[in-house]
Design a protein around this motif. Structure first.
Motif, PDB file in Angstrom:
ATOM      1  N   VAL A   1      12.030   3.848  15.920  1.00  0.00           N
ATOM      2  CA  VAL A   1      12.072   2.895  14.814  1.00  0.00           C
ATOM      3  C   VAL A   1      11.040   1.804  15.071  1.00  0.00           C
ATOM      4  N   VAL A   2      10.179   1.564  14.105  1.00  0.00           N
ATOM      5  CA  VAL A   2       9.200   0.497  14.222  1.00  0.00           C
ATOM      6  C   VAL A   2       9.378  -0.455  13.049  1.00  0.00           C
ATOM      7  N   ILE A   3       9.345  -1.742  13.344  1.00  0.00           N
ATOM      8  CA  ILE A   3       9.550  -2.784  12.337  1.00  0.00           C
ATOM      9  C   ILE A   3       8.337  -3.698  12.354  1.00  0.00           C
ATOM     10  N   GLY A   4       7.797  -4.007  11.197  1.00  0.00           N
ATOM     11  CA  GLY A   4       6.625  -4.870  11.160  1.00  0.00           C
ATOM     12  C   GLY A   4       6.244  -5.269   9.750  1.00  0.00           C
ATOM     13  N   THR A   5       5.192  -6.057   9.666  1.00  0.00           N
ATOM     14  CA  THR A   5       4.675  -6.511   8.379  1.00  0.00           C
ATOM     15  C   THR A   5       3.677  -5.478   7.849  1.00  0.00           C
ATOM     16  N   HIS A   6       2.747  -5.911   6.988  1.00  0.00           N
ATOM     17  CA  HIS A   6       1.755  -4.993   6.415  1.00  0.00           C
ATOM     18  C   HIS A   6       0.901  -4.330   7.488  1.00  0.00           C
ATOM     19  N   ARG A   7       0.992  -4.802   8.734  1.00  0.00           N
ATOM     20  CA  ARG A   7       0.281  -4.164   9.849  1.00  0.00           C
ATOM     21  C   ARG A   7       0.655  -2.688   9.951  1.00  0.00           C
ATOM     22  N   LEU A   8       1.866  -2.329   9.541  1.00  0.00           N
ATOM     23  CA  LEU A   8       2.310  -0.942   9.612  1.00  0.00           C
ATOM     24  C   LEU A   8       1.523  -0.036   8.671  1.00  0.00           C
ATOM     25  N   LEU A   9       0.832  -0.629   7.690  1.00  0.00           N
ATOM     26  CA  LEU A   9       0.085   0.165   6.710  1.00  0.00           C
ATOM     27  C   LEU A   9      -1.369   0.354   7.113  1.00  0.00           C
ATOM     28  N   SER A  10      -1.745  -0.136   8.297  1.00  0.00           N
ATOM     29  CA  SER A  10      -3.121   0.005   8.771  1.00  0.00           C
ATOM     30  C   SER A  10      -3.428   1.459   9.115  1.00  0.00           C
ATOM     31  N   ASP A  11      -4.718   1.799   9.061  1.00  0.00           N
ATOM     32  CA  ASP A  11      -5.139   3.177   9.305  1.00  0.00           C
ATOM     33  C   ASP A  11      -4.872   3.643  10.728  1.00  0.00           C
ATOM     34  N   ASP A  12      -4.821   2.702  11.683  1.00  0.00           N
ATOM     35  CA  ASP A  12      -4.631   3.107  13.084  1.00  0.00           C
ATOM     36  C   ASP A  12      -3.168   3.325  13.449  1.00  0.00           C
ATOM     37  N   VAL A  13      -2.249   3.126  12.501  1.00  0.00           N
ATOM     38  CA  VAL A  13      -0.828   3.364  12.763  1.00  0.00           C
ATOM     39  C   VAL A  13      -0.509   4.812  12.409  1.00  0.00           C
ATOM     40  N   LYS A  14      -0.226   5.607  13.422  1.00  0.00           N
ATOM     41  CA  LYS A  14       0.064   7.027  13.241  1.00  0.00           C
ATOM     42  C   LYS A  14       1.480   7.339  13.727  1.00  0.00           C
ATOM     43  N   PHE A  15       2.141   8.232  13.022  1.00  0.00           N
ATOM     44  CA  PHE A  15       3.494   8.656  13.391  1.00  0.00           C
ATOM     45  C   PHE A  15       3.485  10.128  13.784  1.00  0.00           C
ATOM     46  N   LYS A  16       4.366  10.486  14.701  1.00  0.00           N
ATOM     47  CA  LYS A  16       4.503  11.897  15.049  1.00  0.00           C
ATOM     48  C   LYS A  16       5.238  12.646  13.947  1.00  0.00           C
ATOM     49  N   ASP A  17       6.306  12.038  13.431  1.00  0.00           N
ATOM     50  CA  ASP A  17       7.085  12.671  12.354  1.00  0.00           C
ATOM     51  C   ASP A  17       7.843  11.593  11.589  1.00  0.00           C
ATOM     52  N   LEU A  18       7.167  10.952  10.653  1.00  0.00           N
ATOM     53  CA  LEU A  18       7.782   9.881   9.863  1.00  0.00           C
ATOM     54  C   LEU A  18       8.664  10.490   8.783  1.00  0.00           C
ATOM     55  N   GLY A  19       9.942  10.091   8.760  1.00  0.00           N
ATOM     56  CA  GLY A  19      10.864  10.638   7.780  1.00  0.00           C
ATOM     57  C   GLY A  19      11.383   9.638   6.775  1.00  0.00           C
ATOM     58  N   LEU A  20      11.361   8.335   7.136  1.00  0.00           N
ATOM     59  CA  LEU A  20      11.956   7.319   6.259  1.00  0.00           C
ATOM     60  C   LEU A  20      11.182   6.011   6.364  1.00  0.00           C
ATOM     61  N   VAL A  21      10.948   5.392   5.222  1.00  0.00           N
ATOM     62  CA  VAL A  21      10.315   4.074   5.166  1.00  0.00           C
ATOM     63  C   VAL A  21      11.239   3.129   4.402  1.00  0.00           C
ATOM     64  N   ILE A  22      11.584   2.011   5.032  1.00  0.00           N
ATOM     65  CA  ILE A  22      12.370   0.953   4.385  1.00  0.00           C
ATOM     66  C   ILE A  22      11.408  -0.163   4.009  1.00  0.00           C
ATOM     67  N   ILE A  23      11.444  -0.595   2.753  1.00  0.00           N
ATOM     68  CA  ILE A  23      10.568  -1.673   2.289  1.00  0.00           C
ATOM     69  C   ILE A  23      11.433  -2.851   1.858  1.00  0.00           C
ATOM     70  N   ASP A  24      11.255  -3.971   2.537  1.00  0.00           N
ATOM     71  CA  ASP A  24      12.025  -5.173   2.214  1.00  0.00           C
ATOM     72  C   ASP A  24      11.180  -6.086   1.334  1.00  0.00           C
ATOM     73  N   GLU A  25      11.619  -6.316   0.110  1.00  0.00           N
ATOM     74  CA  GLU A  25      10.918  -7.184  -0.846  1.00  0.00           C
ATOM     75  C   GLU A  25       9.479  -6.706  -1.093  1.00  0.00           C
ATOM     76  N   GLU A  26       9.346  -5.562  -1.752  1.00  0.00           N
ATOM     77  CA  GLU A  26       8.037  -4.942  -1.997  1.00  0.00           C
ATOM     78  C   GLU A  26       7.106  -5.848  -2.798  1.00  0.00           C
ATOM     79  N   GLN A  27       7.670  -6.678  -3.663  1.00  0.00           N
ATOM     80  CA  GLN A  27       6.823  -7.510  -4.524  1.00  0.00           C
ATOM     81  C   GLN A  27       6.017  -8.533  -3.749  1.00  0.00           C
ATOM     82  N   ARG A  28       6.338  -8.753  -2.488  1.00  0.00           N
ATOM     83  CA  ARG A  28       5.624  -9.756  -1.704  1.00  0.00           C
ATOM     84  C   ARG A  28       4.423  -9.178  -0.963  1.00  0.00           C
ATOM     85  N   PHE A  29       4.129  -7.889  -1.203  1.00  0.00           N
ATOM     86  CA  PHE A  29       2.956  -7.291  -0.585  1.00  0.00           C
ATOM     87  C   PHE A  29       1.813  -7.237  -1.585  1.00  0.00           C
ATOM     88  N   GLY A  30       0.575  -7.185  -1.062  1.00  0.00           N
ATOM     89  CA  GLY A  30      -0.611  -7.207  -1.908  1.00  0.00           C
ATOM     90  C   GLY A  30      -0.907  -5.877  -2.567  1.00  0.00           C
TER      91      GLY A  30
END
Length: 359
Positions: free
Chosen positions: A180-209
């Motif tokens: 489990v990884v928790i973070g800000t928009h940093r998680l959407l950077s190109d260098d963030v890779k997952f072995k097997d991502l199955g679920l994404v939780i988005i808290d307050e999506e309207q606050r992202f660009g």
């Protein structure tokens, strides 16, 4: 929370167009084109999501039930209904895209916790995307505490990490040792890779660009998405009401949950002092929002003079990362009355349980 007045910063002469003029028609044409483009993107996106065969997660296990029973509060009927809907979506072969809408303190985080635990038990990874570093730290502590009895590694990816620490988390995330990884928009950077991502939780999506939302659009056709919000933007709410996105609402307040009260008044020494003392009497904390960094020290001295018995701390975005990290940790750990003045901008024993590994 106390918010001081701030001046208008939209410019000396806002640009206006004459009704019926050339500029006005050009603006309308641009808007029409943008709306048509967004509509086409959404149609293609959700067509792909519906026709794409995703991962059907396994039914609940005894460990799922055990973890859920450790919840120290009584679930509300709306909470239970939302949890059941989320689990049904996750066990369905089509990728989940559900919006959970509920007021602050109504139990949205617990829904996310149970969804993440369910995903991790199936051998997949989960990412929790939040709008602020402070919230990332808070969620990181909450998830780590709830999962402490299980071999689930939780990491927070934020600007508080040193470069070497960030590289280690990213490497372990790619290798799969971080569940489990928790973070800000940093998680959407190109260098963030997952072995097997199955679920994404988005808290307050309207606050992202805009750029971040484009990345989230792409993810919606690939993995299960659960969005939490207390204030959905009109487009998101309309899509949910129209059936394009599934939605669960939490309208029932938890037992003994007091309603949030908002007051607008002139700046008053007596009012501020009374509010702070009330919180101190109940062993609570106060968040005082100030709108300027340059005189924030003056404001902290003002609070200390107003309430001499209060413990006062300062945090703002111009602090060094080490200093700000220390301050945020103090805010999270200190159980005494703490007044945090910020600018407007701004372990248990080793366990033997093992989670099943997905093929």
């Amino acid at each position: 929370m106390c918010i001081r007045d701030s001046p208008y910063t939209g410019g000396d002469s806002p640009s206006l167009s004459r009704m019926g003029g050339t500029d006005w028609e050009k603006s309308r044409a641009r808007v029409r084109s943008a709306v048509a483009e967004i509509a086409q993107e959404l149609v293609l996106l959700y067509q792909k999501r519906i026709t794409t065969k995703g991962r059907a997660f396994s039914p609940d296990t005894p460990w799922q039930q055990e973890m859920e029973q450790s919840f120290p509060f009584q679930e509300t009927p709306d909470q239970l209904s939302a949890i059941e809907s989320v689990k049904e979506d996750m066990e369905n072969v089509s990728p989940m895209d559900r919006l959970v809408c509920g007021d602050v303190g109504f139990g949205k985080t617990e829904i996310a916790l149970r969804a993440v635990f369910k995903a991790v038990q199936d051998g997949t990874q989960a990412a929790v995307l939040v709008p602020t570093t402070l919230l990332a730290q808070q969620h990181g502590q909450t998830f780590a505490d709830r999962f402490a009895s299980y071999p689930i590694r939780v990491e927070v990816l934020s600007r508080f990490l040193t470069p070497s620490e960030s590289r280690r988390v990213l490497q372990d995330l790619a290798e799969g040792s971080v569940a489990v990884v928790i973070g800000t928009h940093r998680l959407l950077s190109d260098d963030v890779k997952f072995k097997d991502l199955g679920l994404v939780i988005i808290d307050e999506e309207q606050r992202f660009g805009v750029i971040h939302k484009e990345r989230l659009k792409q993810m919606r056709s690939q993995v299960d998405i659960l969005t939490l919000t207390a204030t959905p933007i009109p487009r998101t709410l309309h899509m949910s009401l129209a059936g394009v996105r599934d939605m669960s609402t939490i309208e029932t307040a938890p037992e003994e949950r007091l309603p949030i009260k908002t007051y607008v008044s002139e700046f008053s020494d007596e009012l501020i002092r009374e509010a702070i003392l009330r919180e101190m009497d109940r062993q609570g904390q106060v968040y005082f929002l100030h709108n300027r960094v340059y005189n924030i020290e003056y404001m902290s001295e003002y609070i200390r003079t107003l309430v001499p018995d209060a413990k006062v701390g300062i945090a703002h975005g111009q602090m060094s990362e080490k200093e700000l990290e220390s301050k945020l940790k103090q805010i999270l750990d200190d159980h005494k009355s703490l007044i945090d003045i910020s600018p407007e901008e701004s372990q248990q024993e080793s366990k033997t349980k093992q989670l099943p590994v997905s093929d």
